[in-house]
Design a protein around this motif. Structure first.
Motif: not given
Lengths: 787, 158
Positions: A39, A204, A206, A269, A275, A277
């Motif tokens: 991430m 977040v 993804d 993303s 991913p 955040k």
């Protein structure tokens, strides 16, 4: 109810919350707790000025930072058609600015880096050249001929006008004003405030490049509506979007909208294949994501000399900031402000609302406002109090004289609402009795004689919640209905899927209790699933106090469907016709032979077993429903506040607050009381402390919790709450909703108390917040709006 | 730089940037996400942990500053499957709604009760006045802490 059931109720009652177990252990999962392999972290560069043309953006130094993966600007998004996004009010909002910045804190660039510290470091390396423009800060001046045009991105736009909207009957209202003995008028500002939940907004994102599926954990009160909007905004197919709203650290309307940061995380993303955040900091939260209120209201009230209220009229200038992003039903650009006739039986009423752009953050409908009913109730309750002062009448008596009477329900008010049920006098008299109103007035006389400033504020409100009937109410074309899906497993345990999303309201407990009440399955045997669009039915989400009125109804309806399926299966089990069975909680039995019966758990097993079922009857008990409310519900309440104002420092102390709420049928009184307590505290904040102010250049003066003051335990009293019960006649379980009642009802009650305390100084009105310096000014005869 | 401290009775060390805040050390490095972050200015108190038994705001303390000290987070309150009476009290008296401020509130309550076993309501309110709860209106938090004071030697499982 037995003592045992009092402690551990099967259905409605004081059940302690199921969700507490994880929170008291620090085991909740909020968005910022989500950690995914690989991430990366995003951060937003924001405009330091309120209004400027962007001459150039140089990202090269940021891109050269060893830990930076990407820097996204408005120009990059423009190439994909994503630099602007549609708002919930048929406007557009810049995701990342391309041409101009239009408020301080507006999103300009998005940096993606290895960690949150590096992402912040890289923001410092972006060089933006701004050509500053004059800012429009005061909504009253937004339509001046020489005001700079904020939205020159809109074709042909030559002013800062957004909309004009009106409700009621202007001519009829003019007529009652013409024959009134008394008319009182006042301009009042409901200042800009902010919901400021303890958890800020974040996401977040993804994106799986192989499957093409986007999983988005985000702070949203409306995960399903967000999924559909992402599909419309980003062009992703809706079945490839999964929105997960995990534990939410308070919402209050702040988490209804889709913010540029969420979209940037999604784009980031997709671009990086990792991913991303993004979590805003507190200043970003206060400066950029969703303010509330900002209504300049010029109100008038007309009455006979005997104190019979004839009409109310109000003209509003609504400050919507730089983009019209307010989240409300499409047909109501001023939300439900037109319930401003309040709890009174009037002959005529009229309001007009003019929406304008200013160089401030967008938003407007948030902070537990029930779609602008906060503003409406504030207006009418202040006007009624001012009328009482003008007539030298007691403010409680004046209200009692003018209430809609119980026999008038369902009551069609002058602006088109049909109030479902109410007994206002009973609730008001209960509040007065708890407070010891007459004794308080005697005490006030004595204290005034000693030079002390004691104020008693009376307030009454009627809410309109549970939006709403889909023929009247939609958001961007999505009808405001909610689904529920109930699965009953073979062993009699159940799983309820709902479309609304708790931000602390305790849905896992309340909704389990509704199923338990209907089916007799204990609440601990019912798992409530929410906040995950892949695992729950579609619906519009939690705001406007709509969870119990809409999803609560859906839950009762789906449980009743299960009960009727169970009846057929029980008939087969007991070899009798279903019509010969009767229901007691948790069990179908044979009429006239109560020993012969089957529990819901036995029926669940049989429904999945080898029992021969009647032709056309499927196995299992699982059911689903979509609930389209036939009308709104109309909770109400009577509030009374006692304040003491220090004559030397002008500091206001709330000594007592009595709240008697009527939200119809009460499912879990513990949770209801908690909702009321929280709303009353919001009221103390708004009335006495909270303000998002701006200087003349459009600099935000409330951009941190050092400047934006929120009540602590020392600013609020020990709340005195009580209730009456007037069920909604059209709701399956008679429940009306409680989430925002206290936020709506308490601010005018507190201001009424402060103004009452300042009566010896001749103060008729002062705007919120009643901070010591502003109260001091009012005592010197200089009461003025805060901005 | 290398930092090491006792966290919930366990020695925990890591190589970190000198500027790393304690809240991020606990959350991002050690994975103890029960400690929250809510403002940048030491006003909200969602980040409160105990350092040597005293409440501190971990968003304004460097991990390096905490090195060598004993840190207690919400994850350290439950002992051998038995809840701290403060945790139980918050459940009994509806001292939480969204749960975000709750860990900090409970740790401050624990520190208060450790030095004052029978605080008045005003002492409780003063103790938690450096922390903000946006949901409960505080009255139930006060009752929760009072419950814990009155059940000091009891533990249970919520």
């Amino acid at each position: 109810m037995s003592a045992v059931e009092e402690q551990r109720p099967i259905g409605y009652g004081r059940l302690k919350r199921k969700e507490d177990a994880r929170f008291i252990r620090g085991q909740g999962t909020y968005v910022d707790d989500v950690q995914l392999p690989g991430m990366l972290h995003g951060a937003i560069l924001r405009s330091p000025v309120a209004h400027a043309r962007i001459a150039s953006i140089d990202t090269s130094a940021a891109l050269a930072h060893p830990k930076v993966h990407a820097v996204i600007t408005g120009r990059d998004l423009e190439a994909q058609g994503l630099s602007w996004m549609p708002t919930l009010s048929a406007d557009v909002q810049a995701v990342l600015a391309t041409d101009k910045v239009r408020f301080q804190g507006q999103e300009v660039a998005f940096v993606i880096a290895d960690d949150r510290y590096s992402a912040r470091d890289a923001l410092e390396l972006i060089d933006v050249d701004y050509d500053t423009l004059p800012a429009v800060v005061n909504a009253r001046k937004a339509l001046d001929p020489d005001a700079p045009v904020i939205r020159d991105d809109l074709e042909g736009k030559t002013d800062n006008h957004i909309f004009d909207w009106e409700s009621g009957d202007r001519a009829a209202t003019d007529a009652v004003f013409a024959r009134a003995d008394v008319v009182v008028s006042q301009e009042m500002l409901y200042p800009r405030v902010h919901p400021a939940p303890m958890e800020t907004c974040g996401a977040v994102a993804d994106y799986d490049r192989v499957s093409g599926k986007l999983t988005l954990w985000s702070t949203t009160q409306a995960p399903h509506a967000h999924r559909t909007l992402y599909a419309l905004v980003a062009g992703l197919p809706e079945h490839k979007i999964r929105v997960i709203s995990p534990d939410i650290g308070g919402g209050f309307g702040n988490k209804v909208g889709i913010y540029p940061g969420y979209v940037c995380a999604v784009v980031g993303s997709i671009v990086t294949g990792k991913p991303i955040k993004w979590v805003e900091d507190r200043s970003e939260n206060l400066m950029a994501t969703s303010f509330a209120r900002d209504y300049v209201m010029r109100g008038s009230i007309a009455a006979t000399s005997e104190g019979r209220i004839l009409g109310v009229q109000v003209d509003v200038i609504a400050d919507h900031g730089a983009f019209n992003t307010t989240a409300q039903p499409t047909r109501y650009p001023a939300g439900f402000f037109h319930v401003f006739t309040g709890s009174y039986d009037l002959e005529a009423a009229h309001c007009s609302v003019r929406g304008v752009y200013t160089n401030k953050a967008p938003g407007g409908v948030a902070y537990a406002c029930s779609f602008r009913i906060t503003e409406a109730v504030y207006l009418v309750e202040r006007m009624v109090d001012m009328l009482a002062r003008e007539l030298d009448a007691d403010p409680a008596e004046l209200r009692l004289r003018n209430f809609i009477r119980p026999e008038q329900f369902p009551y069609a008010c002058r602006t088109g609402w049909v109030y479902d049920s109410g007994d206002y006098e009973r609730t008001m008299r209960k509040a007065l009795a708890i407070a010891g109103y007459d004794e308080l007035r005697r005490e006030q006389v004595e204290r005034r004689a000693r030079g002390e400033l004691m104020g008693i504020g009376v307030g009454f409100f009627t809410e309109a919640v549970g939006a709403g009937p889909r023929r009247h109410m939609d958001i961007l074309g999505l009808g405001m209905a909610d689904g529920a899906e109930l699965r009953v497993h073979p062993t009699g345990k159940a799983q309820l899927g709902i479309s609304v999303q708790t931000q602390g309201q305790g849905h896992e407990t309340t909704f389990a209790q509704i199923v338990a009440e209907e089916l007799g399955i204990p609440p601990e045997d019912i798992e409530v699933v929410h906040g995950d669009t892949d695992n729950t039915p579609f619906g519009l989400g939690t705001y406007g106090s709509r969870s119990t009125p809409v999803s609560g109804a859906a839950t009762a309806v789906v449980a009743r469907k299960v009960r009727e399926k169970a009846r057929i299966v029980a008939g087969a089990m007991l070899e009798v016709a279903p019509e010969d069975l009767a229901w007691e909680r948790g069990r179908w039995f044979v009429r006239g032979d109560p020993e012969q019966g089957a529990t819901i758990q036995e029926i669940a097993m049989a429904a999945h077993g080898s029992l021969e079922l009647p032709e056309g009857v499927e196995g299992g008990l699982d059911s689903e429903t979509v609930y389209n409310p036939p009308n709104l519900t109309f909770p109400f309440g009577a509030y009374l506040c006692v304040v003491d104002v220090d004559p030397g420092t002008a500091a206001v102390r709330v000594r007592r607050f009595v709240a008697v709420d009527d939200c119809g049928t009460r499912i879990n009184p513990i949770i209801i009381e908690g909702q009321v307590h929280g709303g009353l505290t919001d009221g103390v904040g708004m009335a006495l402390m909270e303000l998002i102010a701006f200087d003349e250049d459009g600099n935000c003066l409330g951009g941190s919790l050092m400047d934006y003051l929120i009540p602590t335990a020392l600013e609020v009293p020990d709340w005195e709450t009580d209730f009456t019960v007037t069920p909604s006649p059209h709701h399956p379980i008679g429940a009306k909703g409680i989430g925002e009642s206290a936020t709506v009802g308490s601010p005018p009650t507190i201001v009424n108390a402060v103004v009452d305390a300042l009566a010896p100084y001749g103060v008729r009105h002062m705007d919120m917040p009643c901070t010591p310096s502003r109260v001091w000014e009012a005592m010197q005869g200089n009461a003025k709006p805060p901005q | 730089m290398q930092v090491a401290m006792s966290v919930n009775g366990e020695e925990r060390g890591a190589e970190v940037e000198p500027r790393l805040l304690l809240v991020h050390y606990l959350r991002d490095v050690l994975g103890l996400t029960g400690t929250h972050w809510g403002c940048d200015t030491s006003n909200c108190g969602t980040c409160v942990v105990l350092m040597d038994g005293e409440p501190v705001k971990s968003c304004t303390l460097l991990a390096a500053t905490a090195a060598g000290h004993e840190i207690t987070t919400v994850e350290g309150m439950e002992r051998d499957g038995v809840l701290d009476p403060v945790q139980q009290g918050f459940h009994e008296e509806h001292g939480l709604q969204c749960g975000f401020c709750t860990p900090g509130m409970m740790l401050t309550a624990r520190a208060l009760l450790d030095r004052n076993a029978n605080p008045t309501d005003h002492e409780i309110r003063t103790a938690i006045s450096g922390q903000i709860c946006r949901c409960t209106g505080y009255a139930t938090i006060v009752r929760s802490i009072r419950w814990a004071a009155e059940h000091a030697n009891e533990g249970a499982r919520a």
